[in-house]
Design an enzyme around this catalytic site. Structure first.
Site, PDB file in Angstrom:
ATOM      1  N   MET A 173      99.847  20.897 -49.895  1.00  0.00           N
ATOM      2  CA  MET A 173     100.395  20.169 -51.035  1.00  0.00           C
ATOM      3  C   MET A 173      99.327  20.059 -52.132  1.00  0.00           C
ATOM      4  SD  MET A 173     103.157  17.501 -49.584  1.00  0.00           S
ATOM      5  CE  MET A 173     102.067  16.200 -49.113  1.00  0.00           C
ATOM      6  N   LEU A 202      93.097  20.368 -52.815  1.00  0.00           N
ATOM      7  CA  LEU A 202      92.459  20.981 -51.650  1.00  0.00           C
ATOM      8  C   LEU A 202      91.052  20.432 -51.403  1.00  0.00           C
ATOM      9  CD1 LEU A 202      93.564  24.686 -52.234  1.00  0.00           C
ATOM     10  CD2 LEU A 202      94.747  22.866 -50.984  1.00  0.00           C
ATOM     11  N   HIS A 222      91.246  21.960 -45.963  1.00  0.00           N
ATOM     12  CA  HIS A 222      92.099  23.082 -46.384  1.00  0.00           C
ATOM     13  C   HIS A 222      91.281  24.367 -46.460  1.00  0.00           C
ATOM     14  CE1 HIS A 222      94.300  19.663 -48.500  1.00  0.00           C
ATOM     15  NE2 HIS A 222      95.251  20.186 -47.751  1.00  0.00           N
ATOM     16  N   GLN A 280      94.915  20.308 -37.406  1.00  0.00           N
ATOM     17  CA  GLN A 280      95.275  19.454 -36.270  1.00  0.00           C
ATOM     18  C   GLN A 280      95.307  17.968 -36.643  1.00  0.00           C
ATOM     19  OE1 GLN A 280      92.613  20.908 -33.294  1.00  0.00           O
ATOM     20  NE2 GLN A 280      94.234  22.028 -32.257  1.00  0.00           N
ATOM     21  N   ASP A 303      97.281  16.738 -38.708  1.00  0.00           N
ATOM     22  CA  ASP A 303      98.725  16.464 -38.692  1.00  0.00           C
ATOM     23  C   ASP A 303      99.282  16.996 -37.373  1.00  0.00           C
ATOM     24  OD1 ASP A 303      99.154  15.438 -41.520  1.00  0.00           O
ATOM     25  OD2 ASP A 303      98.061  17.290 -41.865  1.00  0.00           O
ATOM     26  N   VAL A 310      88.574  18.493 -39.938  1.00  0.00           N
ATOM     27  CA  VAL A 310      87.261  18.475 -40.600  1.00  0.00           C
ATOM     28  C   VAL A 310      86.992  17.025 -41.025  1.00  0.00           C
ATOM     29  CG1 VAL A 310      85.898  19.360 -42.543  1.00  0.00           C
ATOM     30  CG2 VAL A 310      87.551  20.855 -41.391  1.00  0.00           C
TER      31      VAL A 310
HETATM   32  O1  PAF Z   1     100.603  19.164 -44.356  1.00  0.00           O
HETATM   33  C1  PAF Z   1     101.028  19.315 -45.520  1.00  0.00           C
HETATM   34  O2  PAF Z   1     100.275  19.344 -46.499  1.00  0.00           O
HETATM   35  C2  PAF Z   1     102.530  19.405 -45.750  1.00  0.00           C
HETATM   36  O3  PAF Z   1     103.234  18.599 -44.871  1.00  0.00           O
HETATM   37  C3  PAF Z   1     103.062  20.856 -45.714  1.00  0.00           C
HETATM   38  C4  PAF Z   1     102.876  21.481 -44.355  1.00  0.00           C
HETATM   39  C5  PAF Z   1     102.337  21.683 -46.771  1.00  0.00           C
HETATM   40  C6  PAF Z   1     104.551  20.872 -46.047  1.00  0.00           C
HETATM   41  O4  PAF Z   1     104.810  20.353 -47.305  1.00  0.00           O
END
Ligand code: PAF
Length: 287
Positions: A31, A34, A38, A149, A151, A177
């Site tokens: 989303m 970053l 990421h 991980q 999430d 991280v």
């Molecule tokens: O983890 C995220 O940033 C979001 O849930 C995702 C996987 C990009 C879906 O919008």
């Protein structure tokens, strides 16, 4: 400068060209805003694929009306720098209208795995995630997709619908991280003021307590959760959403710690909801 593509048609055309050359395609769904977490996903994707797409899309369908969709941090200029530095090939940055036409009416709903933890506190969240990730898989035709991980439940949900719906994409999980002091990286850390930033360390402190109890042989999940809750309750700015030990694959609560477990928590620090977790494989060791 890295290419930023806003339309589904253009991404499809580029990917078709890559596929015609037999190139492997990796996708890192994000989303935006970053951070180094990421970046580690993108670097891993670059290592393992010929071409890498990073999607940057603040997905409206995974936010409830009372949540932070409008104020979710956005910084496409910095996202471009991170993607370029990490070696990605293109950013897919669609508008909400491009992804969701006015009469959009199809959703992916994963039962059970999405019902506990974040699914219980954020109704509709995983339906929004599963729907947009399915769309991103279909748009990019990726061979592999990379998820953090942190999430952990999102990862379990994605793995489940990929298996259930026979999607031809390999899901790659990457480690959390952390900042030097233990705070897991999250775009939402940007919401924290200095005092809250300090208070947020109760999340990793509580997880450390859970790990310590497990290392000392405790296998009663409720006792471990209570000890972790007590640590969080010492912090006046913290309000517990959940602290739970669940089966890592099914995300169902477990009374005794056995098999591979996920120890996960969600805590409000002021108004900011943060999550963190750890996995323990083969937790049950006979005495
Ligand atoms: O983890 C995220 O940033 C979001 O849930 C995702 C996987 C990009 C879906 O919008």
């Amino acid at each position: 400068m890295i290419e930023v593509i806003a339309t589904i048609g253009e991404v499809r055309k580029i990917v078709e060209g890559w596929k015609n050359e037999n190139l492997g395609v990796g996708l890192v769904p994000t989303m935006g805003y970053l951070h180094a977490g990421h970046e580690s996903l993108i670097r891993k994707a670059v290592e393992e694929n010929d071409r890498v797409i990073v999607s940057v899309f603040v997905n409206p369908t995974q936010f409830a009306p009372n949540e932070d969709f409008d104020r979710y941090p956005r910084d496409l200029e910095n996202d471009k720098k991170v993607c370029e530095r990490a070696g990605a090939d293109l950013i897919f940055h669609p508008t909400a209208e491009e992804m969701y036409p006015a009469d959009f009416s199809t959703y992916v709903n994963v039962t059970k795995v999405s019902e506990e933890l974040c699914g219980a506190s954020r109704p509709g969240f995983f339906q929004g995630v599963a729907t947009v990730v399915t769309k991103l898989f279909n748009i990019t035709n990726a061979d592999r997709a990379y998820f953090g991980q942190k999430d952990a439940q999102q990862l379990a949900v994605v793995r489940r619908f990929v298996r259930d719906l026979n999607m031809n994409v390999e899901i790659v999980a990457c480690p959390i991280v952390r900042e030097k002091d233990g705070l897991a990286l999250s775009s939402r850390n940007a919401y924290l003021n200095a005092e809250e930033r300090k208070a947020a360390l109760v999340l990793s402190a509580a997880l450390a307590k859970g790990k310590e109890l497990l290392a000392n042989g405790e296998r009663d999940a409720r006792k471990i959760e209570s000890a972790m809750r007590r640590i969080i309750e010492t912090e006046p700015l913290a309000k517990i959403d959940y602290v739970k030990i669940v089966d890592a694959k099914t995300i169902e609560p477990t009374a005794d710690v056995k098999g591979t477990i996920l120890c996960a928590l969600a805590v409000f620090i002021g108004k900011t909801r943060l999550i963190d977790n750890f996995f323990l494989a083969d937790a049950y060791k006979p005495e």
